[in-house]
Design a protein around this motif. Structure first.
Motif, PDB file in Angstrom:
ATOM      1  N   UNK A 157      56.538  66.949  47.075  1.00 57.43           N
ATOM      2  CA  UNK A 157      56.156  67.999  46.131  1.00 57.43           C
ATOM      3  C   UNK A 157      54.643  67.963  45.959  1.00 57.43           C
ATOM      4  N   UNK A 158      54.055  69.149  45.857  1.00 57.22           N
ATOM      5  CA  UNK A 158      52.628  69.266  45.548  1.00 57.22           C
ATOM      6  C   UNK A 158      52.498  70.278  44.411  1.00 57.22           C
ATOM      7  N   UNK A 159      51.255  70.612  44.039  1.00 56.21           N
ATOM      8  CA  UNK A 159      51.104  71.608  42.978  1.00 56.21           C
ATOM      9  C   UNK A 159      49.984  72.591  43.327  1.00 56.21           C
ATOM     10  N   UNK A 160      50.052  73.775  42.731  1.00 60.86           N
ATOM     11  CA  UNK A 160      49.001  74.781  42.950  1.00 60.86           C
ATOM     12  C   UNK A 160      48.636  75.411  41.617  1.00 60.86           C
ATOM     13  N   UNK A 161      47.392  75.990  41.545  1.00 66.36           N
ATOM     14  CA  UNK A 161      46.950  76.509  40.261  1.00 66.36           C
ATOM     15  C   UNK A 161      45.797  77.477  40.308  1.00 66.36           C
ATOM     16  N   UNK A 162      44.557  76.978  40.165  1.00 66.48           N
ATOM     17  CA  UNK A 162      43.382  77.833  39.923  1.00 66.48           C
ATOM     18  C   UNK A 162      43.214  79.020  40.862  1.00 66.48           C
ATOM     19  N   UNK A 163      43.386  78.841  42.160  1.00 68.90           N
ATOM     20  CA  UNK A 163      43.168  79.926  43.116  1.00 68.90           C
ATOM     21  C   UNK A 163      44.162  81.071  42.954  1.00 68.90           C
ATOM     22  N   UNK A 164      45.334  80.754  42.400  1.00 71.32           N
ATOM     23  CA  UNK A 164      46.396  81.755  42.308  1.00 71.32           C
ATOM     24  C   UNK A 164      46.671  82.197  40.874  1.00 71.32           C
ATOM     25  N   UNK A 165      45.969  81.618  39.913  1.00 68.80           N
ATOM     26  CA  UNK A 165      46.226  81.936  38.504  1.00 68.80           C
ATOM     27  C   UNK A 165      46.039  83.427  38.230  1.00 68.80           C
ATOM     28  N   UNK A 166      47.007  84.015  37.525  1.00 67.55           N
ATOM     29  CA  UNK A 166      47.027  85.427  37.114  1.00 67.55           C
ATOM     30  C   UNK A 166      47.254  86.395  38.276  1.00 67.55           C
ATOM     31  N   UNK A 167      47.580  85.866  39.444  1.00 69.50           N
ATOM     32  CA  UNK A 167      47.908  86.728  40.578  1.00 69.50           C
ATOM     33  C   UNK A 167      49.423  86.911  40.664  1.00 69.50           C
ATOM     34  N   UNK A 168      49.849  87.910  41.414  1.00 70.68           N
ATOM     35  CA  UNK A 168      51.279  88.192  41.531  1.00 70.68           C
ATOM     36  C   UNK A 168      51.982  87.136  42.383  1.00 70.68           C
ATOM     37  N   UNK A 169      53.194  86.782  41.956  1.00 67.52           N
ATOM     38  CA  UNK A 169      54.024  85.883  42.750  1.00 67.52           C
ATOM     39  C   UNK A 169      54.763  86.717  43.796  1.00 67.52           C
ATOM     40  N   UNK A 170      55.515  86.051  44.654  1.00 69.21           N
ATOM     41  CA  UNK A 170      56.207  86.754  45.739  1.00 69.21           C
ATOM     42  C   UNK A 170      57.311  87.687  45.245  1.00 69.21           C
ATOM     43  N   UNK A 171      57.783  87.499  44.018  1.00 70.14           N
ATOM     44  CA  UNK A 171      58.796  88.419  43.501  1.00 70.14           C
ATOM     45  C   UNK A 171      58.216  89.382  42.463  1.00 70.14           C
ATOM     46  N   UNK A 172      56.874  89.487  42.422  1.00 70.19           N
ATOM     47  CA  UNK A 172      56.237  90.494  41.592  1.00 70.19           C
ATOM     48  C   UNK A 172      55.921  90.096  40.172  1.00 70.19           C
ATOM     49  N   UNK A 173      56.205  88.852  39.795  1.00 75.53           N
ATOM     50  CA  UNK A 173      55.839  88.383  38.466  1.00 75.53           C
ATOM     51  C   UNK A 173      54.376  87.924  38.488  1.00 75.53           C
TER      52      UNK A 173
ATOM     53  N   UNK B  30      63.884  70.468  35.707  1.00 68.67           N
ATOM     54  CA  UNK B  30      64.500  71.705  36.202  1.00 68.67           C
ATOM     55  C   UNK B  30      63.426  72.790  36.222  1.00 68.67           C
ATOM     56  N   UNK B  31      63.318  73.496  37.345  1.00 70.60           N
ATOM     57  CA  UNK B  31      62.254  74.477  37.519  1.00 70.60           C
ATOM     58  C   UNK B  31      62.808  75.824  37.964  1.00 70.60           C
ATOM     59  N   UNK B  32      62.147  76.873  37.497  1.00 71.18           N
ATOM     60  CA  UNK B  32      62.468  78.237  37.943  1.00 71.18           C
ATOM     61  C   UNK B  32      61.512  78.583  39.090  1.00 71.18           C
ATOM     62  N   UNK B  33      62.074  78.899  40.247  1.00 68.40           N
ATOM     63  CA  UNK B  33      61.292  79.220  41.440  1.00 68.40           C
ATOM     64  C   UNK B  33      61.089  80.732  41.512  1.00 68.40           C
ATOM     65  N   UNK B  34      59.832  81.179  41.556  1.00 67.31           N
ATOM     66  CA  UNK B  34      59.559  82.616  41.624  1.00 67.31           C
ATOM     67  C   UNK B  34      58.456  82.966  42.635  1.00 67.31           C
ATOM     68  N   UNK B  35      58.141  82.019  43.526  1.00 64.29           N
ATOM     69  CA  UNK B  35      57.035  82.246  44.460  1.00 64.29           C
ATOM     70  C   UNK B  35      57.314  81.549  45.789  1.00 64.29           C
ATOM     71  N   UNK B  36      56.530  81.873  46.815  1.00 58.60           N
ATOM     72  CA  UNK B  36      56.669  81.255  48.125  1.00 58.60           C
ATOM     73  C   UNK B  36      55.593  80.193  48.347  1.00 58.60           C
ATOM     74  N   UNK B  37      55.958  79.146  49.073  1.00 55.46           N
ATOM     75  CA  UNK B  37      55.068  78.040  49.366  1.00 55.46           C
ATOM     76  C   UNK B  37      55.831  76.735  49.195  1.00 55.46           C
ATOM     77  N   UNK B  38      55.219  75.605  49.437  1.00 58.19           N
ATOM     78  CA  UNK B  38      53.886  75.380  50.004  1.00 58.19           C
ATOM     79  C   UNK B  38      53.936  75.459  51.534  1.00 58.19           C
ATOM     80  N   UNK B  39      52.807  75.726  52.140  1.00 61.68           N
ATOM     81  CA  UNK B  39      52.754  75.898  53.585  1.00 61.68           C
ATOM     82  C   UNK B  39      51.876  74.825  54.228  1.00 61.68           C
ATOM     83  N   UNK B  40      52.104  73.576  53.794  1.00 62.17           N
ATOM     84  CA  UNK B  40      51.340  72.442  54.313  1.00 62.17           C
ATOM     85  C   UNK B  40      52.311  71.333  54.727  1.00 62.17           C
ATOM     86  N   UNK B  41      52.262  70.982  55.998  1.00 64.53           N
ATOM     87  CA  UNK B  41      53.012  69.833  56.528  1.00 64.53           C
ATOM     88  C   UNK B  41      54.462  69.824  56.071  1.00 64.53           C
ATOM     89  N   UNK B  42      54.925  68.646  55.556  1.00 58.33           N
ATOM     90  CA  UNK B  42      56.330  68.513  55.190  1.00 58.33           C
ATOM     91  C   UNK B  42      56.567  68.680  53.691  1.00 58.33           C
TER      92      UNK B  42
END
Length: 280
Positions: A80-96, A128-140
């Protein structure tokens, strides 16, 4: 005198007309107000998120093809990894809208939105997490946490964690805003998880113990290896032994018929695993 009488009659007619006009106007206003109040309100989308439910078409990132699928089961071990600043306030893959300071997650192929159970293999911590976006696209890496989720799961500073990801639920009902509340979502997911575990126990007849380990990571690695070899349910039981020490036992099953259990036991023997029969 007659002239004065006519003027008086004319005054009464005008006054009566004005009164009727006022009554008519006031009556109309009351009818409009009453009508506005009594007409049922049209249902709004205020209780639904701005996103949409999707499985999605195959897509390619950095030369690798990913194929989203509608699945009833998903159980994988990885990073598991995490993402944040670069994508903050942008649309997720399901439009949220992605908010790094709220709890959410991204996955490469699960339906959006989905709920997953994530277990830290080292600490045994669960979220428990709600998944609403695509990723991560790095290695395994198999799942991306939002910044806040990573903080809550205690790997924000480290950046990565060894985890097990299990699908709990998916579907358009998860677009309702109540599922954006992590407290509500956690209670909802725990209840589903509990019911699933009870069904496993209730339907149990024969279990096959495949291995026992002091470290949970080794038990999970065995499950990951066996999943591609045998088409049966595999799970771990935490067993408390002397000196409050935990051992992690890997089981296959349950099997309602002993003959089926024997067939699986033979497959496991061919793979080099001796099994122990357990009747529940």
């Amino acid at each position: 005198m007659v002239f004065i009488k006519y003027i008086f009659i004319l005054f009464l007619l005008i006054n009566n007309s004005c009164t009727n006009t006022r009554i008519l106007l006031e009556g109309t206003k009351q009818v409009i107000n009453k009508t506005s109040k009594d007409v049922p309100k049209i249902a709004s989308n205020k209780d639904v998120s701005i996103g949409h439910y999707k499985v999605g078409n195959p897509y390619e990132i950095n030369g690798i093809e990913y194929i989203p699928k509608l699945v009833s089961k998903y159980d994988e071990i990885g990073i598991a990894s995490w993402y944040g600043p670069k994508f903050n306030l942008k649309k997720t893959s399901n439009g949220e809208i992605f908010y790094q300071d709220e709890i959410s997650a991204a996955h490469k192929t699960l339906p959006l939105p989905s709920i997953v159970k994530v277990t830290n293999i080292t600490s045994n911590r669960v979220i428990y997490l709600r998944v609403n976006d695509r990723g991560p696209f790095v290695n395994d890496r198999i799942i991306d946490f939002s910044k806040k989720a990573a903080i809550k799961f205690n790997f924000y500073e480290k950046g990565m964690a060894d985890v097990r990801v299990q699908l709990i639920d998916s579907g358009p009902h998860l677009l309702e805003k109540k599922y954006l509340n992590h407290g509500f979502l956690t209670t909802y997911a725990k209840n589903i998880d509990l019911v699933k575990n009870r069904k496993i126990i209730k339907n149990s007849s024969v279990l096959l113990q495949v291995g026992a380990f002091k470290e949970k990571k080794n038990a999970l690695n065995l499950i990951n290896f066996l999943k591609s070899k045998i088409n049966d349910n595999l799970f771990i039981k935490d067993i408390l032994i002397l000196d409050n020490e935990l051992i992690y036992k890997v089981f296959a099953g349950p099997f309602k018929e002993e003959s089926v259990a024997k067939e699986v036991a033979n497959k496991l023997l061919e793979l080099g695993f001796n099994t122990i029969y357990k009747k529940e």
